[in-house]
Design an enzyme around this catalytic site. Structure first.
Site, short mmCIF file in Angstrom:
data_model
loop_
_atom_site.label_atom_id
_atom_site.label_comp_id
_atom_site.label_asym_id
_atom_site.label_seq_id
_atom_site.Cartn_x
_atom_site.Cartn_y
_atom_site.Cartn_z
CG HIS A 16 -61.05 27.81 1.69
ND1 HIS A 16 -60.43 27.22 0.52
CD2 HIS A 16 -62.04 28.37 1.25
CE1 HIS A 16 -61.30 27.64 -0.24
NE2 HIS A 16 -62.06 28.30 -0.14
CG ASP A 18 -58.91 26.14 -3.19
OD1 ASP A 18 -59.07 25.02 -3.33
OD2 ASP A 18 -59.66 26.95 -3.24
CE LYS A 19 -54.35 29.67 1.36
NZ LYS A 19 -52.71 29.56 0.98
CD GLU A 44 -49.18 21.48 -8.05
OE1 GLU A 44 -49.78 22.00 -7.41
OE2 GLU A 44 -48.05 22.05 -8.50
CD GLU A 57 -41.66 16.80 -12.96
OE1 GLU A 57 -41.96 16.16 -14.03
OE2 GLU A 57 -41.10 17.74 -12.80
CE LYS A 177 -64.28 32.31 0.29
NZ LYS A 177 -64.81 32.19 -1.23
CG PHE A 245 -70.47 27.38 5.99
CD1 PHE A 245 -70.13 26.28 5.43
CD2 PHE A 245 -69.62 28.45 6.23
CE1 PHE A 245 -68.89 26.08 5.05
CE2 PHE A 245 -68.35 28.24 5.70
CZ PHE A 245 -68.06 27.17 5.00
CG ASP A 253 -65.62 23.79 -3.70
OD1 ASP A 253 -65.55 23.12 -4.33
OD2 ASP A 253 -65.46 24.88 -3.42
CB ALA A 254 -62.72 19.59 -4.89
NE ARG A 259 -59.24 25.42 -6.46
CZ ARG A 259 -60.21 24.60 -6.48
NH1 ARG A 259 -60.36 24.31 -7.89
NH2 ARG A 259 -60.67 23.96 -5.65
CE LYS A 260 -59.67 30.76 -2.24
NZ LYS A 260 -60.23 29.78 -3.19
CE LYS A 280 -45.16 26.06 -8.00
NZ LYS A 280 -45.54 27.52 -8.85
CE LYS A 284 -39.66 23.20 -8.47
NZ LYS A 284 -38.72 22.05 -7.85
CG ASP A 286 -43.85 30.65 -9.99
OD1 ASP A 286 -43.59 31.35 -10.72
OD2 ASP A 286 -44.10 29.22 -10.43
#
Length: 404
Positions: A16, A18-19, A44, A57, A177, A245, A253-254, A259-260, A280, A284, A286
């Site tokens: 995917h 995003d992955k 990123e 960074e 998916k 597909f 798709d970008a 995002r997941k 990260k 961090k 997060d």
């Protein structure tokens, strides 16, 4: 909680878009931690048609100096690492090919104002890398103490990826998916009411006998990974419901890092603080505090203290100790939630849940992150240095702290 209801979770494959971005970002974290275990990384990634862009960074010995000058050979290592991730996933398509995409690297030195809040000094412990709230969760729905809907959504796509890589399913392409809906009775999974799988495929598998072959294959995968008692006449399958597909991945798709986050955590079965993990370094919170919150929740359930457990931690940038610890066992606890909170606070090996205490106890300053960036950060096997937050080595400590 309601005792009878329908609940749904989704997963996405390693292919995917995003992955793909998450895995690239975490491959950079691993690369830099290999060079400097104290490296600071916030990487990123953007993926689109035959293009990969890095931004963020960084700081670390043997990586980049404060003026933004790269150490010898590091820029080349970064590009080689990024292309290697895409090659391993399996992208050799006209619209996205590991050896042909345009690559841009816009990583730059970490802000000095962030560094001054995070770095330890003679008069202070290392501070949290940002403010925020982080959640951990565990429940007794599966052997790995994960929500069943997400657990099976992940398993379906992992099985399909294994078949694609082994050659057992040569008609599959990397992007896919899944989605699983379960009917719960008395709070337990009873039946799968809907299974959704959309998978990128080779040309021709959208009609006729080849389409039937693809559909039969997917149903077989579902039967392999899900308990038979959950499947039956009540189960409705939606396999590639839009038809063709063929164009997928970053060409279709970008993709962007982070995002997941619901796929990464608990499939919507628990709260999420909003911060992404991938790209990260473990200073961090997060990332590291979400990991230790899962570790705590999983050990609470494994210790028999509850059937479900949610844990929240909160931090302020530059401050080492958490501002709050909250435990909610959703009415399933065998002791009070406040008793569990107090017990966690008495366990010295947790290092007061400071960023450095978390990293030291779980051993997070190691290149272990690329494997987390697909098929979930939780519910995975703790083997060697990998997925240490999935260990159950705090059970006895929790019991002793409660008994004290």
């Amino acid at each position: 909680m309601r005792s009878s209801y329908l609940f749904t979770s989704e997963s996405v494959s390693e292919g995917h878009p995003d992955k793909v971005a998450d895995q690239i970002s975490d491959s950079i974290v691993d690369l830099f931690l290999t060079k400097d275990p104290e490296a600071r990384v916030a990487c990123e990634t953007l993926t689109t048609t035959n293009r990969v862009v890095l931004a963020g960074e960084i700081r670390g010995e043997g990586i980049m100096d404060e003026a933004g000058n790269w150490a010898s050979g590091v820029r080349e290592e970064i590009e080689e690492t990024v292309r290697g991730v895409v090659k391993r996933i399996g992208y050799e398509q006209e619209g996205f090919h590991w050896d042909r995409f345009d690559f841009a690297n816009h990583l730059h030195p970490q802000s000095a104002h962030i560094a001054q809040g995070v770095d330890a000094g003679a008069d202070k412990d290392e501070g949290a890398g940002d403010q925020g709230i982080m959640f951990g969760f565990a429940c007794d729905e599966t052997p790995d103490l994960m929500p069943a809907t997400l657990y099976y959504s992940h398993k379906i796509l992992m099985e399909m990826a294994n078949d694609r890589h082994s050659g057992a399913a040569p008609f599959l392409e990397p992007d896919a998916k899944s989605q699983v809906t379960l009917r719960f009775e008395d709070g337990k999974p009873a039946k799968a009411t809907a299974i959704v799988v959309s998978t990128q495929h080779k040309p021709g598998y959208d009609k006729g006998e080849k389409q039937a072959e693809l559909h039969a294959y997917v149903r077989n995968v579902v039967a392999r990974v899900m308990p038979q008692q959950l499947l039956g006449n009540e189960t409705v399958y939606h396999i590639n419901p839009t038809g063709s597909f063929e164009i997928g991945g970053p060409d279709g798709d970008a993709g962007v890092t982070g995002r997941k986050i619901i796929v990464d955590t608990y499939g919507g079965a628990a709260p999420h603080g909003g911060g992404a993990f991938s790209g990260k370094d473990p200073t961090k919170v997060d990332r590291s505090a979400a990991y230790v919150a899962r570790y705590l929740a999983k050990n609470v359930v494994a210790a028999g203290l509850a059937k479900r457990c949610t844990i929240q931690l909160a931090y302020a940038i530059g401050v080492s100790e958490p501002l709050s610890l909250y435990v909610d066992t959703h009415g399933t606890g065998t002791v009070g939630d406040d008793v569990i909170e107090a017990a966690i606070g008495r366990i010295e090996k947790l290092g007061k849940l400071t960023p450095r205490g978390i990293r030291t106890h779980l051993g997070l300053n190691k290149p272990i992150y690329q494997a987390t960036a697909a098929y979930g950060h939780f519910g995975r096997k703790a083997e060697g240095d990998s997925f240490p937050w999935e260990r159950l080595d705090l059970v006895d400590d929790l019991k002793a702290a409660i008994a004290a």
